[in-house]
Every structure is written in C-alpha cells, then in structure tokens.
Design an enzyme around this catalytic site. Structure first.
Site, mmCIF file in Angstrom:
data_model
loop_
_atom_site.group_PDB
_atom_site.id
_atom_site.type_symbol
_atom_site.label_atom_id
_atom_site.label_comp_id
_atom_site.label_asym_id
_atom_site.label_seq_id
_atom_site.Cartn_x
_atom_site.Cartn_y
_atom_site.Cartn_z
ATOM 1 C CE1 TYR A 113 1.014 -0.681 4.953
ATOM 2 C CE2 TYR A 113 -0.101 1.807 4.249
ATOM 3 C CZ TYR A 113 1.107 0.821 5.167
ATOM 4 O OH TYR A 113 2.300 1.064 5.795
ATOM 5 C CE LYS A 158 3.097 3.210 3.134
ATOM 6 N NZ LYS A 158 3.398 3.080 4.438
ATOM 7 C CD GLU A 214 10.590 1.879 9.882
ATOM 8 O OE1 GLU A 214 9.888 2.888 9.102
ATOM 9 O OE2 GLU A 214 10.042 0.634 9.912
ATOM 10 C CG LEU A 265 8.093 2.629 4.034
ATOM 11 C CD1 LEU A 265 8.594 1.221 3.270
ATOM 12 C CD2 LEU A 265 7.041 3.423 4.884
#
Ligand code: PMP
Length: 284
Positions: free
Chosen positions: A33, A145, A178, A203
């Site tokens: 996505y 992702k 992250e 990511l």
C-alpha cells in the site's frame, strides 16, 4: 458529500466497497500500500510514493494492476469525486483473489483499491507529541510497505494506552529502528541531525527522503546511522516524520523529557521547509 471508493475498475459508494473473501490481501496480507498526503489539492511527493509502490510490488513479484499513468488518473478522479483538497489517499494492491493456497496463484489479477479521507494532517506538528519505546518484533523486510501490519497495530495501541502518539521500535542491540508508522530522528547534543540509514531494517519514508534533501540543501549537518535509545534520551531535539505527520517534534520519550520539553528550533525549521516543499515552493 457522498464518498466513493475505487475497487478494481469501479468507483463505488464507500460504505458498500468490498473485495472478495478469498482476496490474498485479506487472507495472507499478500499486498502492499501507499498513503499520499493531499495538501491544498496537491499530491505531495506523488512520484516518490509511486516509485516505492513499484519497488514493493517488484520485490514481492506482484504485477502492477494498471499502468502508472492510469493509476495517477484514478487517484485524481477519486479525489475530485470526493472533493478532497486536504487529507490523504490510500492505495492498496494485493496479489488478487484465488482459492486459498500459500503458493502464488497461476491466474489471479491484482486487486486495486483506493480510498480517500478528508482531514487536517500533522495536527501536532506545532505543539509536539510523546513517544514510548517497544521492542521491534517485525519481520526482516521492513523496507517493503506491505499490509502485514500486526506488529504496528499492537505497537500503536500500546502507545495510545500509555498516553503517547507513537511507539519507537528498538532492535535487539538497543538501537531505534523507527516508529510504527513514521521514521525517527534526533538532533544530538553536539548538533548532528541523525536518522537510521535506509536498508531492510526500516521503511525508507518518502517524507524522510524529502527531509534529507532539505537538510542537504540547507547545509545542515546530518548523519544516516543507527542511534541508540540512550542517545535519543540525551538528544537536544527529536522528531517523527511521515506523509501524515510531516515533521512532528517529540517532546518526551518514555519518561525522559527531550531538550527543554518544548518544540525546538530545528524542528520548526524543518517543518517550515517541508511545508514549502509540499506547496511546491523552493528546494527539492
Ligand atoms: N516507517 C513506517 C513503518 C511507516 O509505516 C511509515 C508510514 N508509511 C513511515 C516510516 C513514513 O513513511 P512516509 O514518509 O513515506 O509516510
């Protein structure tokens, strides 16, 4: 105003939009996505998001559901139908619907779904947020992702229950990877802007990439390297970045106050520069 979704070639009323029960996105999280921010009618960093969509699809050997140019037209069509000038567009592509079997189906066509939301983005970017830290329990291809987001769901829920906006995930060596849906940054005590390098561990945020370009254009000292939780606790400033939070200052990590506990000058400067970039003004 009525709201539509886009599903496999059709605009349909949002409330009735659906995919097949044997869609592989639903059964295996076999899909990817993107979330693109819409600001004053502009799609921010659209090319970067479509490039990353292509990367995720290629790495997972899922075909593009349609050409890139067509995808852009559909995005615009849906935003226009839904009257979205400020908000976001969500794009999901799965490997398609097929009888349940782990192996790739021989003949499934990718599923393409898009939805939009009208909302005020980065609502906390001027005031700042709290983060808590949690172990990073995700798989080893965080550069993709994918819609396999269970670790992030649990992490964000824990953050909310502990009164925080975001959870920073920490690897087995004590380094921050992250946030659950954002990249993590610090300004060290000696004045370097630090964020973890892109690789399989995180990511590579499109917002992150834009901020790095801004930092380079403004001659800021920055380092792409892992930073430890201890270093983060001692930071002068800290931030999260994402398409929906822009550059949002972090005022507290767990029970430690960052800097003087108020948004700092570098955060403000990066946010202003990012907003200018999002409006199509200035560098990058
Ligand atoms: N890391 C993770 C795990 C994310 O889910 C996101 C949000 N998509 C980001 C970083 C930030 O990426 P972007 O700037 O492209 O929104």
């Amino acid at each position: 105003m009525a709201r539509d979704a886009y599903v496999n070639g059709r605009y349909v009323p949002h409330a009735r939009a659906a995919v097949h029960v044997e869609d592989r996105g639903f059964q295996f999280a076999d899909g990817v996505y993107e979330v693109v921010c819409v600001r004053q009618g502009r799609l921010v960093d659209e090319d970067g998001h479509l490039d990353r969509l292509g990367y995720s699809l290629r790495e997972l050997r899922i075909a593009w559901p349609c050409g890139r140019r067509v995808l852009r037209l559909i995005m615009r069509g849906l935003l226009q139908r839904n009257g979205v000038r400020d908000g976001l567009i969500y794009i999901q592509v799965t490997r398609g619907a097929a009888p349940r079997d782990f192996r790739f189906p021989a003949a499934a066509r990718p599923t393409l779904v898009m939805t939009t939301r009208r909302l005020t983005l980065a609502a906390n970017a001027r005031t700042g947020v709290r983060v808590v830290t949690i172990p990073d329990i995700r798989w080893k291809r965080r550069d993709l992702k994918t819609v396999g987001l269970l670790a992030q769901v649990l992490g964000k829920q824990e953050a909310a229950e502990r009164g925080a906006f975001e959870a920073w995930q920490v690897d087995g060596d004590g380094f921050v990877t992250e946030g659950t849906s954002s990249n993590a940054w610090i300004l060290t005590a000696d004045g370097a802007l630090v964020t973890r390098p892109a690789g399989h561990d995180i990511l590579n945020g499109i917002t992150r990439q834009s901020i790095l370009k801004i930092a380079a254009a403004e001659g800021l000292r920055f380092e792409e390297r892992p930073f430890s939780l201890e270093e983060a606790y001692a930071a002068r400033e800290a931030f999260v970045s994402s398409a929906t939070s822009f550059v949002t200052p972090v005022l507290r990590i767990d029970d430690r106050i960052i800097g003087d506990g108020t948004p700092g000058p570098l955060g403000r400067r990066l946010l202003d520069a990012y907003l200018a970039h999002a409006s199509g003004i200035g560098a990058s």
